[in-house]
Write a protein that holds these residues in place. Structure first.
Motif, PDB file in Angstrom:
ATOM      1  N   GLY A  32      87.813 -18.744  72.971  1.00  0.00           N
ATOM      2  CA  GLY A  32      87.014 -19.441  73.973  1.00  0.00           C
ATOM      3  C   GLY A  32      87.079 -20.945  73.842  1.00  0.00           C
ATOM      4  O   GLY A  32      86.467 -21.666  74.626  1.00  0.00           O
ATOM      5  N   HIS A  33      87.820 -21.444  72.854  1.00  0.00           N
ATOM      6  CA  HIS A  33      88.004 -22.884  72.649  1.00  0.00           C
ATOM      7  C   HIS A  33      89.449 -23.219  73.013  1.00  0.00           C
ATOM      8  O   HIS A  33      90.383 -22.826  72.301  1.00  0.00           O
ATOM      9  N   ARG A  34      89.625 -23.939  74.107  1.00  0.00           N
ATOM     10  CA  ARG A  34      90.939 -24.100  74.730  1.00  0.00           C
ATOM     11  C   ARG A  34      91.978 -24.697  73.794  1.00  0.00           C
ATOM     12  O   ARG A  34      93.095 -24.179  73.670  1.00  0.00           O
ATOM     13  N   GLU A  35      91.625 -25.800  73.123  1.00  0.00           N
ATOM     14  CA  GLU A  35      92.600 -26.466  72.264  1.00  0.00           C
ATOM     15  C   GLU A  35      93.008 -25.577  71.087  1.00  0.00           C
ATOM     16  O   GLU A  35      94.182 -25.530  70.701  1.00  0.00           O
ATOM     17  N   GLU A  60      80.612 -21.581  61.372  1.00  0.00           N
ATOM     18  CA  GLU A  60      81.868 -20.841  61.213  1.00  0.00           C
ATOM     19  C   GLU A  60      81.844 -19.486  61.920  1.00  0.00           C
ATOM     20  O   GLU A  60      82.869 -19.016  62.423  1.00  0.00           O
ATOM     21  N   LEU A  61      80.666 -18.853  61.990  1.00  0.00           N
ATOM     22  CA  LEU A  61      80.576 -17.583  62.711  1.00  0.00           C
ATOM     23  C   LEU A  61      80.382 -17.799  64.207  1.00  0.00           C
ATOM     24  O   LEU A  61      80.840 -16.994  65.013  1.00  0.00           O
ATOM     25  N   SER A  62      79.700 -18.872  64.578  1.00  0.00           N
ATOM     26  CA  SER A  62      79.561 -19.184  66.006  1.00  0.00           C
ATOM     27  C   SER A  62      80.917 -19.451  66.639  1.00  0.00           C
ATOM     28  O   SER A  62      81.150 -19.135  67.806  1.00  0.00           O
ATOM     29  N   LEU A  63      81.826 -20.032  65.867  1.00  0.00           N
ATOM     30  CA  LEU A  63      83.189 -20.248  66.349  1.00  0.00           C
ATOM     31  C   LEU A  63      83.843 -18.932  66.761  1.00  0.00           C
ATOM     32  O   LEU A  63      84.643 -18.880  67.696  1.00  0.00           O
ATOM     33  N   SER A 181      80.948 -31.869  66.713  1.00  0.00           N
ATOM     34  CA  SER A 181      81.752 -30.657  66.807  1.00  0.00           C
ATOM     35  C   SER A 181      82.298 -30.288  65.435  1.00  0.00           C
ATOM     36  O   SER A 181      81.937 -30.886  64.417  1.00  0.00           O
ATOM     37  N   LEU A 182      83.168 -29.304  65.424  1.00  0.00           N
ATOM     38  CA  LEU A 182      83.948 -28.971  64.249  1.00  0.00           C
ATOM     39  C   LEU A 182      85.399 -29.369  64.503  1.00  0.00           C
ATOM     40  O   LEU A 182      85.817 -29.526  65.646  1.00  0.00           O
ATOM     41  N   VAL A 200      86.723 -28.484  68.047  1.00  0.00           N
ATOM     42  CA  VAL A 200      86.030 -27.250  68.448  1.00  0.00           C
ATOM     43  C   VAL A 200      84.574 -27.616  68.676  1.00  0.00           C
ATOM     44  O   VAL A 200      83.843 -27.907  67.727  1.00  0.00           O
ATOM     45  N   ARG A 201      84.150 -27.626  69.921  1.00  0.00           N
ATOM     46  CA  ARG A 201      82.786 -28.058  70.253  1.00  0.00           C
ATOM     47  C   ARG A 201      81.841 -26.856  70.275  1.00  0.00           C
ATOM     48  O   ARG A 201      82.108 -25.860  70.939  1.00  0.00           O
ATOM     49  N   LEU A 202      80.726 -27.007  69.567  1.00  0.00           N
ATOM     50  CA  LEU A 202      79.689 -25.979  69.523  1.00  0.00           C
ATOM     51  C   LEU A 202      78.364 -26.604  69.900  1.00  0.00           C
ATOM     52  O   LEU A 202      78.053 -27.723  69.480  1.00  0.00           O
ATOM     53  N   GLN A 203      77.578 -25.884  70.700  1.00  0.00           N
ATOM     54  CA  GLN A 203      76.244 -26.361  71.064  1.00  0.00           C
ATOM     55  C   GLN A 203      75.231 -25.442  70.407  1.00  0.00           C
ATOM     56  O   GLN A 203      75.055 -24.303  70.812  1.00  0.00           O
TER      57      GLN A 203
END
Length: 229
Positions: A32-35, A60-63, A181-182, A200-203
């Protein structure tokens, strides 16, 4: 080229960089993370041993939300030797079918490895997530073989603070935190190239605008007026 070299190059496990990555017939699991998916040639591999090195609790698990939350099936999602409690509300929020989740807390690393290998060999699991401090190459190979032969994804979670040993894994990632982000480093991937500093962007929490909107939509608990007389 002699006959021995020619025979060696005919083996299906041999890959040459000039041939590129042949992804035909290989279903990748999108994060779900394009890059990150682009750098991984479509996403995570469908099976095999994947090592993820990170500091504990940075997301790390949300990723892995898109990978953990797969369509409902009869196969199990197993967590082995997790460093904290695996919360049912979190899994339910992801959309995971809770009756298909098993949590195993062995008393030591050796029994955790044994439990993981048995889960992979059973053919009853779609994914096994294992936490280890410093997995050695020999047991890593056993997990890799068991995961590959039984079409199961095994995620090995390690700390960045532990020594990084060279392991026979399908994919080797390292995650680093930043303010917004990560960043992911692809240290090794089967049939692909390493790459560093992939955003890797997480909200993790709602921002102020979302909170204010929710408060404005809520009915007041008490309203009234008073006059001095």
């Amino acid at each position: 080229m002699n006959d021995a070299e020619f025979s060696l190059l005919q083996l299906p496990g041999i890959w040459r960089a000039k041939e590129g990555l042949n992804v035909s017939g290989c279903t990748r699991q999108e994060t779900g993370h394009r890059e990150l998916d682009k750098a991984l040639n479509g996403g995570f591999p469908p099976s095999g041993l994947v090592r993820i090195r990170s500091h504990l609790g940075i997301g790390e698990l949300s990723l892995l939300q898109s990978i953990i939350c797969q369509p409902k099936s009869q196969k199990l999602l197993v967590f082995v030797a997790a460093p904290g409690l695996v919360q049912a509300p979190w899994l339910k929020q992801l959309g995971v079918d809770l009756p298909q989740v098993y949590v195993i807390q062995p008393p030591n690393d050796n029994e955790a490895l044994w439990a993981t290998e048995q889960c992979l060999k059973s053919g009853a699991c779609r994914m096994v997530v294992l936490w280890q401090t410093a997995l050695q190459p020999k047991p890593a190979r056993r997990l890799q073989v068991a995961a590959t032969h039984n079409h199961t994804l095994c995620l090995l979670m390690e700390s960045l603070q532990s020594s990084r040993l060279s392991l026979p894994v399908t994919l080797d990632l390292a995650l680093h935190p930043s303010e917004q982000s990560l960043y992911a480093d692809i240290l090794k991937q089967q049939g692909g190239w390493p790459r560093e500093n992939i955003p890797v962007r997480l909200q993790h929490t709602p921002d102020n605008s979302a909170i204010m909107k929710a408060m404005a939509a809520a009915s007041p608990i008490y309203s009234g007026s008073s006059q001095a007389g």
